[in-house]
Each structure stands twice: as structure tokens, then as C-alpha cells.
Write a protein that holds these residues in place. Structure first.
Motif, PDB file in Angstrom:
ATOM      1  N   HIS A  25      15.212   2.595  -1.212  1.00 24.47           N
ATOM      2  CA  HIS A  25      14.261   2.440  -2.355  1.00 24.47           C
ATOM      3  C   HIS A  25      13.418   1.092  -2.105  1.00 24.47           C
ATOM      4  O   HIS A  25      14.021   0.164  -1.744  1.00 24.47           O
ATOM      5  CB  HIS A  25      14.793   2.269  -3.677  1.00 24.47           C
ATOM      6  CG  HIS A  25      14.010   2.196  -4.694  1.00 24.47           C
ATOM      7  ND1 HIS A  25      13.332   0.951  -5.530  1.00 24.47           N
ATOM      8  CD2 HIS A  25      13.424   3.142  -5.635  1.00 24.47           C
ATOM      9  CE1 HIS A  25      12.650   1.274  -6.175  1.00 24.47           C
ATOM     10  NE2 HIS A  25      12.725   2.483  -6.501  1.00 24.47           N
ATOM     11  N   ILE A  26      12.364   1.210  -2.319  1.00 21.85           N
ATOM     12  CA  ILE A  26      11.017  -0.185  -2.000  1.00 21.85           C
ATOM     13  C   ILE A  26      10.513  -0.108  -3.520  1.00 21.85           C
ATOM     14  O   ILE A  26      10.050   0.436  -4.048  1.00 21.85           O
ATOM     15  CB  ILE A  26      10.155   0.264  -1.120  1.00 21.85           C
ATOM     16  CG1 ILE A  26      10.794   0.159   0.167  1.00 21.85           C
ATOM     17  CG2 ILE A  26       9.160  -0.816  -1.110  1.00 21.85           C
ATOM     18  CD1 ILE A  26       9.685   0.608   1.349  1.00 21.85           C
ATOM     19  N   ASP A  27      10.824  -1.544  -3.846  1.00 26.20           N
ATOM     20  CA  ASP A  27      10.430  -2.055  -5.311  1.00 26.20           C
ATOM     21  C   ASP A  27       8.948  -2.732  -4.987  1.00 26.20           C
ATOM     22  O   ASP A  27       8.797  -3.752  -4.370  1.00 26.20           O
ATOM     23  CB  ASP A  27      11.121  -2.790  -6.168  1.00 26.20           C
ATOM     24  CG  ASP A  27      10.637  -3.020  -7.330  1.00 26.20           C
ATOM     25  OD1 ASP A  27      10.138  -2.183  -8.088  1.00 26.20           O
ATOM     26  OD2 ASP A  27      11.119  -3.776  -8.080  1.00 26.20           O
ATOM     27  N   PHE A  38      -6.107  -5.167  -5.306  1.00 25.20           N
ATOM     28  CA  PHE A  38      -5.861  -3.706  -5.005  1.00 25.20           C
ATOM     29  C   PHE A  38      -5.893  -2.621  -6.169  1.00 25.20           C
ATOM     30  O   PHE A  38      -6.245  -3.157  -7.233  1.00 25.20           O
ATOM     31  CB  PHE A  38      -4.212  -3.599  -4.537  1.00 25.20           C
ATOM     32  CG  PHE A  38      -3.849  -4.127  -3.164  1.00 25.20           C
ATOM     33  CD1 PHE A  38      -3.864  -3.155  -1.990  1.00 25.20           C
ATOM     34  CD2 PHE A  38      -3.930  -5.207  -2.827  1.00 25.20           C
ATOM     35  CE1 PHE A  38      -3.493  -3.795  -0.786  1.00 25.20           C
ATOM     36  CE2 PHE A  38      -3.762  -5.805  -1.934  1.00 25.20           C
ATOM     37  CZ  PHE A  38      -3.562  -5.132  -0.634  1.00 25.20           C
ATOM     38  N   VAL A  39      -6.071  -1.391  -5.858  1.00 26.14           N
ATOM     39  CA  VAL A  39      -5.979  -0.480  -6.830  1.00 26.14           C
ATOM     40  C   VAL A  39      -4.939  -0.515  -7.888  1.00 26.14           C
ATOM     41  O   VAL A  39      -3.806  -0.700  -7.454  1.00 26.14           O
ATOM     42  CB  VAL A  39      -5.912   1.082  -6.270  1.00 26.14           C
ATOM     43  CG1 VAL A  39      -5.555   2.115  -7.207  1.00 26.14           C
ATOM     44  CG2 VAL A  39      -7.276   1.258  -5.297  1.00 26.14           C
ATOM     45  N   THR A  40      -5.303  -0.418  -9.173  1.00 24.87           N
ATOM     46  CA  THR A  40      -4.405  -0.753 -10.147  1.00 24.87           C
ATOM     47  C   THR A  40      -3.755   0.639 -10.659  1.00 24.87           C
ATOM     48  O   THR A  40      -4.455   1.568 -10.659  1.00 24.87           O
ATOM     49  CB  THR A  40      -5.000  -1.348 -11.347  1.00 24.87           C
ATOM     50  OG1 THR A  40      -3.940  -1.444 -12.332  1.00 24.87           O
ATOM     51  CG2 THR A  40      -5.983  -0.563 -11.791  1.00 24.87           C
ATOM     52  N   LEU A  41      -2.704   0.866 -11.002  1.00 29.83           N
ATOM     53  CA  LEU A  41      -1.943   1.933 -11.659  1.00 29.83           C
ATOM     54  C   LEU A  41      -2.046   2.248 -13.216  1.00 29.83           C
ATOM     55  O   LEU A  41      -1.476   2.858 -13.578  1.00 29.83           O
ATOM     56  CB  LEU A  41      -0.182   2.046 -11.241  1.00 29.83           C
ATOM     57  CG  LEU A  41      -0.293   2.109  -9.686  1.00 29.83           C
ATOM     58  CD1 LEU A  41       1.238   2.068  -9.345  1.00 29.83           C
ATOM     59  CD2 LEU A  41      -1.074   3.502  -9.046  1.00 29.83           C
ATOM     60  N   VAL A 151       6.675   3.558  -7.706  1.00 29.70           N
ATOM     61  CA  VAL A 151       5.415   4.514  -8.028  1.00 29.70           C
ATOM     62  C   VAL A 151       6.105   5.890  -8.011  1.00 29.70           C
ATOM     63  O   VAL A 151       6.229   6.315  -6.564  1.00 29.70           O
ATOM     64  CB  VAL A 151       4.318   4.240  -7.057  1.00 29.70           C
ATOM     65  CG1 VAL A 151       3.282   5.337  -7.314  1.00 29.70           C
ATOM     66  CG2 VAL A 151       3.926   2.530  -7.016  1.00 29.70           C
ATOM     67  N   PRO A 152       6.298   6.761  -8.859  1.00 33.49           N
ATOM     68  CA  PRO A 152       6.893   8.005  -8.650  1.00 33.49           C
ATOM     69  C   PRO A 152       6.417   8.967  -7.730  1.00 33.49           C
ATOM     70  O   PRO A 152       7.331   9.694  -7.181  1.00 33.49           O
ATOM     71  CB  PRO A 152       6.622   8.763 -10.160  1.00 33.49           C
ATOM     72  CG  PRO A 152       6.613   7.484 -11.123  1.00 33.49           C
ATOM     73  CD  PRO A 152       5.734   6.519 -10.137  1.00 33.49           C
ATOM     74  N   LYS A 153       5.213   9.001  -7.385  1.00 32.31           N
ATOM     75  CA  LYS A 153       4.665   9.981  -6.252  1.00 32.31           C
ATOM     76  C   LYS A 153       4.264   9.441  -4.880  1.00 32.31           C
ATOM     77  O   LYS A 153       3.565  10.215  -3.978  1.00 32.31           O
ATOM     78  CB  LYS A 153       3.430  10.895  -6.789  1.00 32.31           C
ATOM     79  CG  LYS A 153       3.891  11.731  -7.943  1.00 32.31           C
ATOM     80  CD  LYS A 153       2.631  12.524  -8.621  1.00 32.31           C
ATOM     81  CE  LYS A 153       3.087  13.258  -9.725  1.00 32.31           C
ATOM     82  NZ  LYS A 153       1.807  14.117 -10.121  1.00 32.31           N
ATOM     83  N   LEU A 154       4.993   8.307  -4.814  1.00 28.73           N
ATOM     84  CA  LEU A 154       4.826   7.364  -3.451  1.00 28.73           C
ATOM     85  C   LEU A 154       5.930   7.351  -2.816  1.00 28.73           C
ATOM     86  O   LEU A 154       6.759   6.735  -3.294  1.00 28.73           O
ATOM     87  CB  LEU A 154       3.908   6.097  -3.686  1.00 28.73           C
ATOM     88  CG  LEU A 154       3.936   5.163  -2.540  1.00 28.73           C
ATOM     89  CD1 LEU A 154       2.939   5.996  -1.465  1.00 28.73           C
ATOM     90  CD2 LEU A 154       3.307   4.017  -3.159  1.00 28.73           C
ATOM     91  N   ARG A 155       5.841   7.555  -1.539  1.00 30.75           N
ATOM     92  CA  ARG A 155       7.178   7.508  -0.599  1.00 30.75           C
ATOM     93  C   ARG A 155       6.478   6.727   0.656  1.00 30.75           C
ATOM     94  O   ARG A 155       5.282   6.755   1.050  1.00 30.75           O
ATOM     95  CB  ARG A 155       7.696   8.835  -0.078  1.00 30.75           C
ATOM     96  CG  ARG A 155       8.151   9.615  -1.087  1.00 30.75           C
ATOM     97  CD  ARG A 155       9.403   9.134  -1.750  1.00 30.75           C
ATOM     98  NE  ARG A 155       9.873  10.433  -2.788  1.00 30.75           N
ATOM     99  CZ  ARG A 155       9.463  10.440  -4.144  1.00 30.75           C
ATOM    100  NH1 ARG A 155       8.765   9.297  -4.476  1.00 30.75           N
ATOM    101  NH2 ARG A 155       9.912  11.392  -4.681  1.00 30.75           N
ATOM    102  N   ILE A 156       7.575   5.771   1.357  1.00 33.55           N
ATOM    103  CA  ILE A 156       7.111   5.081   2.507  1.00 33.55           C
ATOM    104  C   ILE A 156       7.871   5.242   3.698  1.00 33.55           C
ATOM    105  O   ILE A 156       9.189   5.331   3.440  1.00 33.55           O
ATOM    106  CB  ILE A 156       6.977   3.590   1.903  1.00 33.55           C
ATOM    107  CG1 ILE A 156       5.778   3.353   0.978  1.00 33.55           C
ATOM    108  CG2 ILE A 156       6.708   2.623   3.265  1.00 33.55           C
ATOM    109  CD1 ILE A 156       5.618   1.942   0.415  1.00 33.55           C
ATOM    110  N   ILE A 157       7.300   5.289   4.862  1.00 33.13           N
ATOM    111  CA  ILE A 157       8.096   5.286   6.058  1.00 33.13           C
ATOM    112  C   ILE A 157       7.691   3.893   6.715  1.00 33.13           C
ATOM    113  O   ILE A 157       6.720   3.714   7.151  1.00 33.13           O
ATOM    114  CB  ILE A 157       8.086   6.573   6.891  1.00 33.13           C
ATOM    115  CG1 ILE A 157       8.401   7.680   6.385  1.00 33.13           C
ATOM    116  CG2 ILE A 157       8.783   6.133   8.303  1.00 33.13           C
ATOM    117  CD1 ILE A 157       8.289   8.977   7.140  1.00 33.13           C
TER     118      ILE A 157
END
Length: 270
Positions: A25-27, A38-41, A151-157
Motif C-alpha cells: 500500500h502506498i499512502d 498538482f491536480v487536486t482530488l 486514492v481508490p481507483k489508482l494503483r502504482i507499479i
């Protein structure tokens, strides 16, 4: 009364399982990113949010609309630049954040700039195992290096470990199979790949063979025209190619602002 060895073993399993979940998990400190421009959520209608809404709309249309039938891996989007420090990682992260706000899309952000990885650094996150570790066989499954985020719909490699055979690893059959899986496994997923600069870096040309779209970041007043031409020559001619003009100055009543403009290719569906 002390627990039995079996109970202690179960506790160890639970602890190990929770540690594994934490490790995957990345916080993301979204407030920090917002403060940095950056773009704000949030629901705030900031200029940069509107600019990236416009940019992503064309990319999503290419990925899932009529043009997608003429593109291989239309939902795989590489983000690059002619040379370093022109804003490609900033653009890749903003695109990922903006697409993650979509109601019916998920986004996977891949740091494939394995020579100079910058995604986790931009997010102020410690380095983790990533793409290169998987390609080296040090992680058994690609899911082992896909990290969920807050960010619920974001995954990172992440990029993972550095290696002197990075070009060969990125050009390998396992990389090709992995990208194909990215493209076909989830019908609603957009994959953003932050790649190295295009000029003088072999890895970028290899990655261009996998993507259906390319976003080339150019810095107004800095990127030279012949560098842009050279960059395009290194791309797959069958790709949809667009340009993000970074730090462009637009005249307003207040004298101008730094913005981001997207110019897509003129290619039409066959």
C-alpha cells in the motif's frame, strides 16, 4: 495461561499478512501534492484540474472510442519528453490523478523510467520493489509489485531495482506479456507509463513498441523543434501521438499564467 504453539503460529500468520498488506500500500499525501500545484482530488475548480480534464478526455476517447479499434493497446499511454527535466513525471502523475477521478475508469501508473525513477520521489514515498524486480524474477507475480493507494481507483507499479540489462529486460517476452495483460485484463483500466526521455535512451524506444498512445511533454521556450521531430521519429508510427505544452504562457487580464495544453495527432479512425 499462555497460548499453545498453534495459537502463536496463527498470530504470526496474521501479523505477517497485515505486514504484507501494509507493504503493498502506498499512502499518498494528497494535501501536499495540492500545495505543490498538482491536480487536486477535492471539488475545487482549479485551473490545473480543468486543463487535465481536457487532456485526459482526448486520451480516454482514443483508448475506448472508435479510434481504439485501429490502435494496438489503445489504453496503454506512455508519457515521455525529448530530454530530461521537461515535466514528464509531473504530467504522468497529474494524468493518473485526473483519470482516477473518473466514475467508470481505474488507472495504473507505471514508473518505467528505470534509469532515473521519479514517481515515488515525486509522491514523497520510500522506494519499493517494482517493475525491474518482477522482470528479474525476484517477484513471482506482477501483482506482487502493484501497490494500492489511498486514492481508490489508482494503483502504482514503481520502477524497482536498477539493473545494467534494463533495455534487454524491458524488451523481453515477459514484459510484452505483462503489457498485454495490462491492456486486456481490465476493460476499464487506463495504464499510464512514465518512460525515460526519448533522445539517447534505448529503453524509451522499446517501451514505445508496447503503447497505443504517446503523450510527449515539451517545455515552451526550451524544447527545440528538432528535438521534437527526433522524438517522434523514435515512436511507433501507428500510435496516437499528442503533445502537452508545459509552462505555456497564456495571456489573461492578470498578465498570463503557466498552463498545460494538449495537442493530439490528426489521425482519424480507419
Amino acid at each position: 495461561m499462555s497460548g499453545s504453539p498453534a495459537d502463536e503460529h496463527n498470530i504470526d500468520d496474521v501479523i505477517a499478512s497485515k505486514q504484507a498488506e501494509t507493504d503493498k500500500h502506498i499512502d499518498i499525501d494528497v494535501a501536499r501534492l495540492e500545495a505543490l500545484g498538482f491536480v487536486t482530488l477535492t471539488n475545487a475548480r482549479r485551473q490545473i484540474n480543468e486543463e487535465y480534464r481536457e487532456i485526459k478526455r482526448k486520451l480516454i476517447q482514443n483508448a475506448f472510442g472508435p479510434l481504439s479499434k485501429t490502435l494496438a493497446n489503445s489504453n496503454i499511454i506512455m508519457v515521455s519528453s525529448a530530454r530530461p527535466s521537461e515535466g514528464k513525471t509531473f504530467t504522468a502523475v497529474n494524468l493518473a490523478l485526473s483519470i482516477a477521478a473518473e466514475q467508470d475508469k481505474t488507472v495504473l501508473l507505471v514508473d518505467a523510467d528505470v534509469l532515473k525513477p521519479n514517481v515515488l520521489r515525486t509522491l514523497a514515498v520510500p522506494e519499493k520493489k517494482g517493475l525491474m524486480d518482477y522482470l528479474l524474477g525476484e517477484s513471482e507475480d506482477i501483482s506482487d509489485v502493484i501497490y494500492r493507494t489511498n486514492v481508490p481507483k489508482l494503483r502504482i507499479i514503481p520502477a524497482g531495482s536498477s539493473h545494467h540489462l534494463s533495455t534487454e529486460l524491458l524488451a523481453s517476452g515477459i514484459m510484452s506479456e505483462t503489457v498485454n495483460e495490462f491492456s486486456t485484463r481490465y476493460k476499464d483500466r487506463v495504464v499510464i507509463i512514465d518512460t525515460p526521455p526519448l533522445i539517447g535512451i534505448n529503453e524509451s524506444a522499446v517501451l514505445a513498441s508496447f503503447a497505443g498512445q504517446a503523450v510527449i511533454v515539451v517545455e515552451e521556450g526550451r524544447t527545440k523543434l528538432h528535438d521534437i521531430q527526433h522524438s517522434v521519429e523514435r515512436l511507433n508510427p501507428d500510435m496516437a501521438i499528442g503533445f502537452v505544452v508545459n509552462k505555456s504562457i497564456t495571456n489573461t487580464e492578470t498578465g498570463g499564467y503557466y498552463g498545460y495544453s494538449y495537442y493530439g495527432s490528426d489521425r482519424e479512425p480507419a
